[in-house]
Design an enzyme around this catalytic site. Sequence first.
Site, PDB file in Angstrom:
ATOM      1  N   HIS A   1      47.955  16.006  35.159  1.00  0.00           N
ATOM      2  CA  HIS A   1      48.374  17.402  35.360  1.00  0.00           C
ATOM      3  C   HIS A   1      48.270  18.219  34.087  1.00  0.00           C
ATOM      4  CE1 HIS A   1      50.229  15.066  38.540  1.00  0.00           C
ATOM      5  NE2 HIS A   1      50.229  16.166  39.269  1.00  0.00           N
TER       6      HIS A   1
ATOM      7  N   LYS B   1      43.088  12.314  41.064  1.00  0.00           N
ATOM      8  CA  LYS B   1      43.725  13.621  41.297  1.00  0.00           C
ATOM      9  C   LYS B   1      43.902  14.344  39.960  1.00  0.00           C
ATOM     10  CE  LYS B   1      48.048  15.908  42.234  1.00  0.00           C
ATOM     11  NZ  LYS B   1      49.486  15.813  42.489  1.00  0.00           N
TER      12      LYS B   1
ATOM     13  N   GLN C   1      51.717  26.765  45.361  1.00  0.00           N
ATOM     14  CA  GLN C   1      51.514  26.115  46.659  1.00  0.00           C
ATOM     15  C   GLN C   1      51.737  27.122  47.790  1.00  0.00           C
ATOM     16  OE1 GLN C   1      54.019  22.610  47.348  1.00  0.00           O
ATOM     17  NE2 GLN C   1      52.560  21.484  46.068  1.00  0.00           N
TER      18      GLN C   1
ATOM     19  N   LYS D   1      36.135  49.604  42.857  1.00  0.00           N
ATOM     20  CA  LYS D   1      35.160  50.258  43.740  1.00  0.00           C
ATOM     21  C   LYS D   1      34.025  50.959  43.009  1.00  0.00           C
ATOM     22  CE  LYS D   1      37.748  51.161  47.879  1.00  0.00           C
ATOM     23  NZ  LYS D   1      38.017  52.154  48.885  1.00  0.00           N
TER      24      LYS D   1
ATOM     25  N   ASP E   1      34.193  52.622  54.320  1.00  0.00           N
ATOM     26  CA  ASP E   1      35.317  53.573  54.465  1.00  0.00           C
ATOM     27  C   ASP E   1      34.758  54.905  54.948  1.00  0.00           C
ATOM     28  OD1 ASP E   1      37.391  51.977  53.579  1.00  0.00           O
ATOM     29  OD2 ASP E   1      37.123  52.540  51.476  1.00  0.00           O
TER      30      ASP E   1
ATOM     31  N   GLY F   1      44.554  57.032  59.869  1.00  0.00           N
ATOM     32  CA  GLY F   1      44.033  56.178  58.796  1.00  0.00           C
ATOM     33  C   GLY F   1      43.961  54.730  59.260  1.00  0.00           C
TER      34      GLY F   1
END
Length: 485
Positions: A109, A134, A197, A277, A314, A451
């Site tokens: 870990h 792991k 998690q 954007k 949009d 909208g």
Amino acid sequence: MICIPVIGPTMGQALEDIKRARSLADLIEIRIDLIENFQLKKLLEATGPEVIVTYRPIREGGKCTLPDLDRLKVLEEALVLGAKFIDIEWDAIQNLKNADQSKVIVSRHFFNEFPINLTEIIANLDKHPVAITKVAVKIEELAQNAILFSALKNKKKPLILIGMGEEGLISRITTRIFGGFLTFASLTSGKESAPGQIAAEELRNRFRFKKTGQNTKLFGVVGNPVSHSLSPDIHNAGFEIINFDGLYLPLKVGDSDSFMKNLAPFFEGLSVTIPHKEKMLSKVLNPSEILRKIGALNTLSKLPHNQWEGMNTDIDAAIKSIIEVLPSRTLKDQTVLVVGAGGASRAIAIGAMQAGAKVTITNRTVIKGKKMADELEIPFISLEDVLLFETLPYQVIMNTTSVGMVPHIEESPLPGIQFLPNQVVFDAIYNPHKTKLIQNAEKDGAFCITGREMFVKQGGLQFERWTSKKAPLELFRNILNEKLG
Ligand code: ATR
């Protein structure tokens, strides 16, 4: 596989959680270091054989204070009692003497960092003659997930590879796609055994975990923040209903360049939202004239050779919605008033102009509105003057300001205006569903577009571009109404 960790803290709670976990998990992990006065036999009777027993020492993020040899003895006993796997830390594995190696997971870990030599670390762990390797690492930047995806694809033996923290969420959701042995999911939120998690139910339902596999196409929404985005809900539910092998993820992106270079190659399509954007336009191969004029996009679709096509659904959705209800069925030569002078107003004004409309801008702050109108070479009228009218001499009225958005639902950008039947009133706000402006316009008999409907349609256009199937718009509407009220 989904593995749900059981973390106590009491025997009673652990037994109760095991009962609930059995219907949601393929495997249960009992973290005996987190359960006070644990009774191993009782716990294993409750889980049945599909169980990993873990007795984590403090140095690897657990609570066990026993010396290693005593700790390993307990784990060896777990195998005798019928556990399917035991999890042994990388620096203790050499002390494991009496265990069937085919039932051992060797784990390491990194709670606080992303190791630079991950491939080497995995290769070293793989050398142990045990069943499964792991590794769990802290993800500091979303693009690091790409390293996990590649490591899983190139694995030499069964591998559990987890990205911890909020940024690592997508590694937990995509495990099956890249061939990971299992993912850990909490029984409910609040019962996590490691940071980031996700709850098992959300993993199964919202992210279609059991439906994903090595051919699943990846999609997502790139933004910051994105945790409240409803796009994963509508797209994943849409994939489910048309039986499309896709998965749509929230992608909280800080650095869009690094994201596009490292992680985007794993994706087929992306929704793009604030604040990316404008910048994403530079990633598009041959952007259309309207896209260049608007200067912003909300959709990227993968082309061959890792190149991207850009769209602004949009604007397409807004224009399409208006045309659908206009008596003339075209915006050509129709008069349109755009209320507002922000980024959204500019984009919508350009979209309407492109469709042939005669657009006028109005805005509260005259200097800002006039500047935009001059730039677009269209007329401007101050909002103060607009509010002197009783009825407005425009065929279409579009609100792109935030006036009327929750919590200010009693406000309207056009108070006191009487709307006309045949007029189209559009509000870009999607929460509440019906703003004060829309309520007033509806009362006056105008055609109204909310909208929320625009959100549904922009998602629908993306969905159709990516799946080549008709978008289930009614399903999208129902999901939004259920989530937003
Ligand atoms: P975006 O880029 O998302 O469109 P913006 O740049 O913040 O958002 O623009 C918000 C728009 O809403 C502006 O036109 C703003 O008017 P001003 O330019 O006068 O600020 C408008 N707006 C916000 N609150 C308003 C209010 N209470 N009354 C009228 N207009 C308002």
